[in-house]
Design a protein around this motif. Structure first.
Motif, PDB file in Angstrom:
ATOM      1  N   ARG A 117       0.827  -1.207   0.000  1.00 32.96           N
ATOM      2  CA  ARG A 117       0.000   0.000   0.000  1.00 32.96           C
ATOM      3  C   ARG A 117       0.859   1.253   0.000  1.00 32.96           C
ATOM      4  N   ILE A 118       1.971   1.224   0.752  1.00 30.78           N
ATOM      5  CA  ILE A 118       2.848   2.381   0.791  1.00 30.78           C
ATOM      6  C   ILE A 118       3.458   2.633  -0.579  1.00 30.78           C
ATOM      7  N   ALA A 119       3.943   1.560  -1.209  1.00 27.63           N
ATOM      8  CA  ALA A 119       4.566   1.718  -2.521  1.00 27.63           C
ATOM      9  C   ALA A 119       3.557   2.226  -3.547  1.00 27.63           C
ATOM     10  N   LEU A 120       2.351   1.661  -3.538  1.00 27.66           N
ATOM     11  CA  LEU A 120       1.324   2.121  -4.467  1.00 27.66           C
ATOM     12  C   LEU A 120       0.977   3.576  -4.235  1.00 27.66           C
ATOM     13  N   ALA A 121       0.870   3.966  -2.971  1.00 25.94           N
ATOM     14  CA  ALA A 121       0.547   5.355  -2.669  1.00 25.94           C
ATOM     15  C   ALA A 121       1.621   6.294  -3.203  1.00 25.94           C
ATOM     16  N   ALA A 122       2.873   5.870  -3.085  1.00 24.44           N
ATOM     17  CA  ALA A 122       3.958   6.711  -3.579  1.00 24.44           C
ATOM     18  C   ALA A 122       3.828   6.937  -5.076  1.00 24.44           C
ATOM     19  N   PHE A 123       3.477   5.869  -5.830  1.00 19.36           N
ATOM     20  CA  PHE A 123       3.312   6.027  -7.272  1.00 19.36           C
ATOM     21  C   PHE A 123       2.084   6.875  -7.601  1.00 19.36           C
ATOM     22  N   LEU A 124       0.990   6.660  -6.893  1.00 19.16           N
ATOM     23  CA  LEU A 124      -0.239   7.372  -7.199  1.00 19.16           C
ATOM     24  C   LEU A 124      -0.117   8.855  -6.926  1.00 19.16           C
ATOM     25  N   LEU A 125       0.746   9.223  -6.024  1.00 18.80           N
ATOM     26  CA  LEU A 125       0.922  10.625  -5.673  1.00 18.80           C
ATOM     27  C   LEU A 125       2.134  11.231  -6.371  1.00 18.80           C
ATOM     28  N   GLY A 126       2.653  10.540  -7.378  1.00 11.56           N
ATOM     29  CA  GLY A 126       3.782  11.089  -8.105  1.00 11.56           C
ATOM     30  C   GLY A 126       5.104  10.790  -7.451  1.00 11.56           C
ATOM     31  N   GLY A 127       5.101   9.897  -6.458  1.00 11.56           N
ATOM     32  CA  GLY A 127       6.366   9.447  -5.918  1.00 11.56           C
ATOM     33  C   GLY A 127       6.667   9.912  -4.530  1.00 11.56           C
ATOM     34  N   LEU A 128       5.953  10.906  -3.974  1.00  5.30           N
ATOM     35  CA  LEU A 128       6.322  11.410  -2.665  1.00  5.30           C
ATOM     36  C   LEU A 128       5.080  11.818  -1.896  1.00  5.30           C
ATOM     37  N   PRO A 129       4.595  11.017  -0.952  1.00 10.59           N
ATOM     38  CA  PRO A 129       3.400  11.327  -0.211  1.00 10.59           C
ATOM     39  C   PRO A 129       3.663  12.297   0.938  1.00 10.59           C
ATOM     40  N   LEU A 130       4.136  13.485   0.585  1.00 15.85           N
ATOM     41  CA  LEU A 130       4.412  14.500   1.575  1.00 15.85           C
ATOM     42  C   LEU A 130       3.699  15.787   1.197  1.00 15.85           C
ATOM     43  N   ALA A 131       3.388  16.589   2.198  1.00 16.03           N
ATOM     44  CA  ALA A 131       2.680  17.830   1.955  1.00 16.03           C
ATOM     45  C   ALA A 131       3.526  18.776   1.113  1.00 16.03           C
ATOM     46  N   ALA A 132       2.877  19.467   0.216  1.00 11.34           N
ATOM     47  CA  ALA A 132       3.583  20.422  -0.628  1.00 11.34           C
ATOM     48  C   ALA A 132       3.962  21.654   0.180  1.00 11.34           C
ATOM     49  N   VAL A 133       5.100  22.228  -0.148  1.00 10.06           N
ATOM     50  CA  VAL A 133       5.548  23.442   0.512  1.00 10.06           C
ATOM     51  C   VAL A 133       5.977  24.424  -0.561  1.00 10.06           C
ATOM     52  N   ALA A 134       6.215  25.666  -0.152  1.00  4.36           N
ATOM     53  CA  ALA A 134       6.635  26.688  -1.093  1.00  4.36           C
ATOM     54  C   ALA A 134       7.992  26.322  -1.680  1.00  4.36           C
ATOM     55  N   GLN A 135       8.197  26.661  -2.946  1.00  2.00           N
ATOM     56  CA  GLN A 135       9.455  26.353  -3.600  1.00  2.00           C
ATOM     57  C   GLN A 135      10.569  27.228  -3.052  1.00  2.00           C
ATOM     58  N   ALA A 136      11.746  26.632  -2.921  1.00  4.05           N
ATOM     59  CA  ALA A 136      12.904  27.371  -2.451  1.00  4.05           C
ATOM     60  C   ALA A 136      13.383  28.317  -3.541  1.00  4.05           C
ATOM     61  N   PRO A 137      14.048  29.413  -3.160  1.00  3.92           N
ATOM     62  CA  PRO A 137      14.554  30.352  -4.179  1.00  3.92           C
ATOM     63  C   PRO A 137      15.531  29.665  -5.124  1.00  3.92           C
ATOM     64  N   ALA A 138      15.446  30.019  -6.379  1.00  2.00           N
ATOM     65  CA  ALA A 138      16.349  29.450  -7.380  1.00  2.00           C
ATOM     66  C   ALA A 138      17.746  30.018  -7.191  1.00  2.00           C
ATOM     67  N   LEU A 139      18.737  29.149  -7.142  1.00  5.70           N
ATOM     68  CA  LEU A 139      20.137  29.565  -7.079  1.00  5.70           C
ATOM     69  C   LEU A 139      20.769  29.618  -8.448  1.00  5.70           C
ATOM     70  N   ALA A 140      20.243  28.831  -9.373  1.00  6.87           N
ATOM     71  CA  ALA A 140      20.759  28.799 -10.740  1.00  6.87           C
ATOM     72  C   ALA A 140      19.742  28.083 -11.610  1.00  6.87           C
ATOM     73  N   THR A 141      19.778  28.364 -12.896  1.00  5.12           N
ATOM     74  CA  THR A 141      19.015  27.601 -13.888  1.00  5.12           C
ATOM     75  C   THR A 141      19.955  27.277 -15.042  1.00  5.12           C
ATOM     76  N   PHE A 142      19.692  26.151 -15.710  1.00  2.38           N
ATOM     77  CA  PHE A 142      20.501  25.781 -16.861  1.00  2.38           C
ATOM     78  C   PHE A 142      19.672  24.873 -17.763  1.00  2.38           C
ATOM     79  N   PRO A 143      19.964  24.874 -19.063  1.00  2.00           N
ATOM     80  CA  PRO A 143      19.190  24.047 -19.984  1.00  2.00           C
ATOM     81  C   PRO A 143      19.729  22.629 -20.061  1.00  2.00           C
ATOM     82  N   VAL A 144      18.817  21.669 -20.146  1.00  2.00           N
ATOM     83  CA  VAL A 144      19.133  20.294 -20.513  1.00  2.00           C
ATOM     84  C   VAL A 144      18.239  19.987 -21.703  1.00  2.00           C
ATOM     85  N   GLY A 145      18.792  20.118 -22.893  1.00  3.53           N
ATOM     86  CA  GLY A 145      17.961  20.056 -24.087  1.00  3.53           C
ATOM     87  C   GLY A 145      16.975  21.209 -24.073  1.00  3.53           C
TER      88      GLY A 145
END
Length: 471
Positions: free
Chosen positions: A5-33
């Motif tokens: 059940r834990i493994a299935l829940a992880a997949f159903l929720l996109g891999g991480l069953p944790l509460a969403a939080v605000a995104q951290a400030p970007a330190l850098a960006t770069f292109p990959v393709g």
């Protein structure tokens, strides 16, 4: 049961069953393709991060060289210290090194929320520096590790060339890399544990199918391997420090010799060619001269960053970078090497989450870097524009799986073409990957241990997952 059940829940929720939080400030960006990858800091003010491992509890497990073992919440960055090892000796390159976490009883009834935590570190015994592998127990909700069991000790060590990475294999054995401890000739001594990749059972005993009966030695002829990863198809790769030339990426094959100190890099000198022919030497896939100090190694295969799919990702110390190493279809050559993330100093540890985020540990406080005020840090690399496809697929993509339970084979019948089928164990690790040519595919289960697995089908209209029991 609970683990499924834990493994299935992880997949159903996109891999991480944790509460969403605000995104951290970007330190850098770069292109990959065509993808923009954002780098941010998850946690800081750490000291010589040596290992980052994605655990079966969906937390990051971390070692710091002075002796600290912690769990890190990947949603909030909170670092929870579990244990400071009392007998770690940190001097130059020595200290607390590699770590691996696994669920030892995935099919227990009733379920037991217990993990085994393996760590390798240097210690002092009667004024002599040595190395050992210890297994601890962690229970969900606990604030510490308990029940230490020394699986292997008294390994010769110095303050340089100690290795050491750990890798738990699907057959429930564990690989451990060791350095040559500045005793180069010991790498070719089959009676020595130095300069080797060792393989043992989870209780420290010697597997009956090791290359030499009664010996832990899995491969020999290594100088100082500090990266180790297994791909979904079972292939194992390692990164290894050379002397002043020939850092290496190696494909690890049971029983093979990797040449050191008689061979540096390829078998391209007359004496090296003679030694290689006589000693079953496996040449590296690629080398670097001058050296770059390759460290942590992982495999990326997630749609979040398409340009990295099917590649090895290498954390690099001396050259302060992350390197993508593409693999050919057979996994025998590295056609291209591309560098990223060159402004954060020494990079040593790396892991990937089920969401396709890459976590990297800096190593600027190891005595050889120039630490920033917030070093050492765990960095997060992610495609913030990526929206995970729900694993809970529409009825039109539901697939048939039979027989279930299965023994040696199972058939997958798809309603539409799928790009890939992946069988995962209950730790979420891929154990079999297949690319179906039509609507029916046969899964060869003969190499899998009996137990519960997840079969994931990825197609143009979504992704679907079903449970499978192998008898």
């Amino acid at each position: 049961m609970k683990t499924l059940r834990i493994a299935l829940a992880a997949f159903l929720l996109g891999g991480l069953p944790l509460a969403a939080v605000a995104q951290a400030p970007a330190l850098a960006t770069f292109p990959v393709g065509a993808t923009t990858v954002t780098a941010s800091a998850l946690a800081g003010n750490l000291t010589t991060i040596w290992e980052l491992a994605w655990g079966p509890d969906n937390f990051i497990w971390m070692t710091e060289r002075p002796g600290r073992i912690s769990r890190v919440n990947p949603a909030t960055g909170q670092v929870s210290l579990l244990l400071t090892l009392p007998d770690v000796t940190e001097s130059n390159e020595s200290g607390l090194l590699g770590l691996a976490v696994m669920e030892p009883f995935p099919l227990s009834v009733p379920p037991v929320a217990t993990y085994w935590v393996f760590v390798v570190y240097n210690y002092t015994d009667q004024s002599v520096l040595k190395e050992k592998l210890v297994r601890y127990t962690y229970t969900t909700g606990a604030t510490t590790l308990t029940n230490p069991l020394v699986l292997l000790g008294n390994i010769v060590a110095t303050t340089n060339h100690s290795g050491s990475r750990l890798l738990v294999l699907p057959d429930r054995t564990i690989l451990m890399t060791t350095g040559d401890a500045l005793l180069a000739s010991e790498s070719q001594n089959r009676a020595s544990l130095n300069g080797k990749i060792l393989r043992m059972n989870l209780d420290g005993t010697i597997p009956a199918d090791n290359p030499t009966p009664g010996s832990l030695v899995y491969t020999l002829g290594h100088r100082n391997p500090q990266g180790l990863v297994q791909l979904p198809n079972g292939r194992v790769y390692s990164s290894e420090h050379g002397p002043s030339t020939d850092d290496e990426i190696n494909k690890i094959e049971i029983g093979r010799n990797y040449g050191w100190p008689n061979v540096e890099g390829y078998c391209n000198l007359p004496a090296e060619a003679t030694f290689c022919a006589a000693n079953n030497v496996r040449e590296p896939l690629t080398t670097w001269t001058p050296t770059i100090a390759p460290a942590g190694l992982t495999y990326y295969d997630h749609p979040a960053i398409p340009g990295w799919r099917g590649s090895l990702l290498l954390a690099v110390l001396k050259d302060n970078k992350l390197t993508q190493l593409t693999l050919d279809a057979a996994g025998l050559t590295i056609p291209t090497r591309t560098d990223f993330l060159t402004t954060f100093g020494r990079l040593r540890a790396i892991c990937v989450s089920p969401q396709g985020k890459v976590y990297i540990g800096t190593s600027n406080r190891d005595g050889r870097g120039n630490p920033a005020a917030t070093d050492d840090r765990i960095l997060v690399l992610e495609n913030r524009a990526f929206v995970p496809t729900a694993t809970r697929a529409a009825a039109s993509f539901a697939f048939d799986l039979f027989p279930n339970p299965a023994r040696r084979q199972a058939t997958v019948r798809l309603p539409a073409p799928a790009a890939r089928l992946t069988v995962r164990d209950l730790l979420g690790r891929p154990v079999l990957t297949q690319y179906p040519a039509g609507l029916d595919a046969t899964l060869d289960l003969s190499a899998l241990r009996p137990g519960s697995y997840l079969v994931q089908a990825e197609g143009a209209t979504g992704t679907a997952t079903r449970s499978l029991v192998v008898e």
